[in-house]
Design a protein around this motif. Sequence first.
Motif, short mmCIF file in Angstrom:
data_model
loop_
_atom_site.label_atom_id
_atom_site.label_comp_id
_atom_site.label_asym_id
_atom_site.label_seq_id
_atom_site.Cartn_x
_atom_site.Cartn_y
_atom_site.Cartn_z
N ASP A 153 -20.56 -13.08 -83.46
CA ASP A 153 -19.66 -14.02 -83.90
C ASP A 153 -20.04 -13.37 -85.34
OD1 ASP A 153 -23.03 -13.73 -84.70
OD2 ASP A 153 -22.55 -16.22 -85.18
N LYS A 154 -19.61 -11.87 -85.34
CA LYS A 154 -20.02 -11.90 -86.95
C LYS A 154 -19.18 -10.08 -86.89
CE LYS A 154 -23.78 -13.83 -88.64
NZ LYS A 154 -25.34 -13.64 -89.36
N TYR A 155 -18.94 -9.49 -88.07
CA TYR A 155 -18.23 -9.00 -87.74
C TYR A 155 -19.37 -7.63 -88.26
CZ TYR A 155 -12.99 -10.92 -89.16
OH TYR A 155 -12.65 -11.09 -88.80
N SER A 156 -19.26 -6.54 -88.04
CA SER A 156 -20.02 -5.28 -88.11
C SER A 156 -19.62 -4.63 -89.40
CB SER A 156 -19.92 -4.50 -87.29
OG SER A 156 -20.55 -4.66 -86.18
N PHE A 157 -20.47 -3.97 -90.23
CA PHE A 157 -19.91 -3.54 -91.41
C PHE A 157 -21.21 -2.06 -91.54
CE2 PHE A 157 -21.84 -6.73 -93.09
CZ PHE A 157 -22.62 -7.32 -94.30
N GLN A 158 -20.71 -2.22 -92.51
CA GLN A 158 -21.93 -0.36 -93.10
C GLN A 158 -21.66 -0.31 -94.57
OE1 GLN A 158 -21.02 2.22 -94.42
NE2 GLN A 158 -18.89 3.13 -92.80
N THR A 159 -22.31 -0.20 -94.98
CA THR A 159 -22.38 0.63 -96.83
C THR A 159 -23.25 2.05 -97.13
OG1 THR A 159 -24.33 -0.94 -97.26
CG2 THR A 159 -21.94 -2.08 -97.72
N GLY A 160 -22.43 2.78 -98.01
CA GLY A 160 -23.66 3.83 -97.95
C GLY A 160 -23.37 5.03 -98.81
N GLN A 161 -23.31 5.69 -98.94
CA GLN A 161 -23.60 6.91 -100.36
C GLN A 161 -23.76 8.75 -100.10
OE1 GLN A 161 -25.32 5.57 -103.36
NE2 GLN A 161 -27.43 7.08 -103.20
N SER A 162 -23.12 9.40 -100.20
CA SER A 162 -23.45 10.66 -100.05
C SER A 162 -23.38 11.49 -100.28
CB SER A 162 -22.43 11.28 -98.42
OG SER A 162 -20.90 10.99 -99.19
N MET A 163 -23.52 13.13 -100.40
CA MET A 163 -23.03 14.58 -101.17
C MET A 163 -23.11 14.86 -100.43
SD MET A 163 -24.93 13.80 -104.33
CE MET A 163 -24.81 14.98 -105.38
N LEU A 166 -19.81 22.36 -101.49
CA LEU A 166 -18.90 23.15 -100.88
C LEU A 166 -18.98 25.01 -102.05
CD1 LEU A 166 -15.93 21.16 -100.49
CD2 LEU A 166 -17.58 21.33 -99.54
N GLY A 167 -20.46 25.62 -101.31
CA GLY A 167 -20.27 26.17 -102.39
C GLY A 167 -21.13 26.01 -103.38
N SER A 168 -20.81 26.82 -104.81
CA SER A 168 -21.83 26.43 -105.67
C SER A 168 -21.20 24.83 -106.13
CB SER A 168 -21.62 27.70 -106.40
OG SER A 168 -19.87 27.77 -106.95
N SER A 169 -20.66 24.04 -105.60
CA SER A 169 -19.45 22.70 -106.26
C SER A 169 -20.65 21.69 -106.01
CB SER A 169 -18.40 22.63 -106.16
OG SER A 169 -18.06 24.07 -106.78
N VAL A 170 -20.58 20.66 -106.36
CA VAL A 170 -21.19 19.63 -105.58
C VAL A 170 -20.01 18.13 -105.71
CG1 VAL A 170 -22.93 17.79 -105.25
CG2 VAL A 170 -23.54 20.49 -106.19
N GLY A 171 -20.20 17.71 -104.66
CA GLY A 171 -19.05 16.04 -104.75
C GLY A 171 -19.87 15.28 -104.56
N ALA A 172 -20.15 13.81 -104.52
CA ALA A 172 -20.85 12.67 -103.97
C ALA A 172 -19.00 11.95 -104.07
CB ALA A 172 -21.44 12.37 -105.42
N SER A 173 -19.99 10.49 -103.09
CA SER A 173 -18.84 9.73 -102.43
C SER A 173 -19.75 8.02 -102.48
CB SER A 173 -17.99 9.57 -101.83
OG SER A 173 -18.81 10.22 -100.33
#
Length: 211
Positions: A153-163, A166-173
């Motif tokens: 009876d409910k929607y499924s959802f998710q929350t999160g974060q990542s790193m 890429l070679g010598s560089s770093v991204g996040a979201s």
Amino acid sequence: MPYGYLGTTPNQQLNNSGVFSVEEALALQNVGELGGSLELIESQTVSSVSQIIFDEIQEAKYDVHFLQITNFQQDGADNYGMRWLLSNDGGSSYETSNYSMAYFEIAPDGTTSDNKDTSRAHFQNTITSADKDTSANSVGGGYYYIYNLGHSDKYSFQTGQSMSGLGSSVGASFGGAVYKVAETINAFKFDDWGTGYNIWGTFDLYGVKQI
């Protein structure tokens, strides 16, 4: 050293005077009677595969799941990531509509983007990495909380974060997504979008014990 709590009395199964000793707290955690304890459901370490399937997620037992992904790599395409799909029939088929998502991303080149989509074909997995074959230092990781999978009876959802490295560089979201159909979800998978590239990494799925 003992420690105490103030305010509302916690929902506990050990009677005491308001103070847990270190030994008492450890004993409660070990038997899963301290709120928020994680219980491992399944761990998969994969190498050069096109999909990762979780089809025994114990959705009737847990309202909340916790997924940790470490040492993620891919080959074949920069920044491709993985597609994350839900199933209502134990993994016989997967839903490819009725998702919405929103997440903020800082790309490895320093640019930022605010991503939103109310008509998505999958949950958003925000871990990406460059082609493993051309950049051995490319690796990603992240974690996600997933809610209501076992509630029809409910929607499924998710929350999160990542790193992502890429070679010598770093991204996040960071951000989240929702599956806008009220039904029981009893399996999910990550795959390569059908593009033929391969995936490496460790995927640990936990149930969050509620008291």
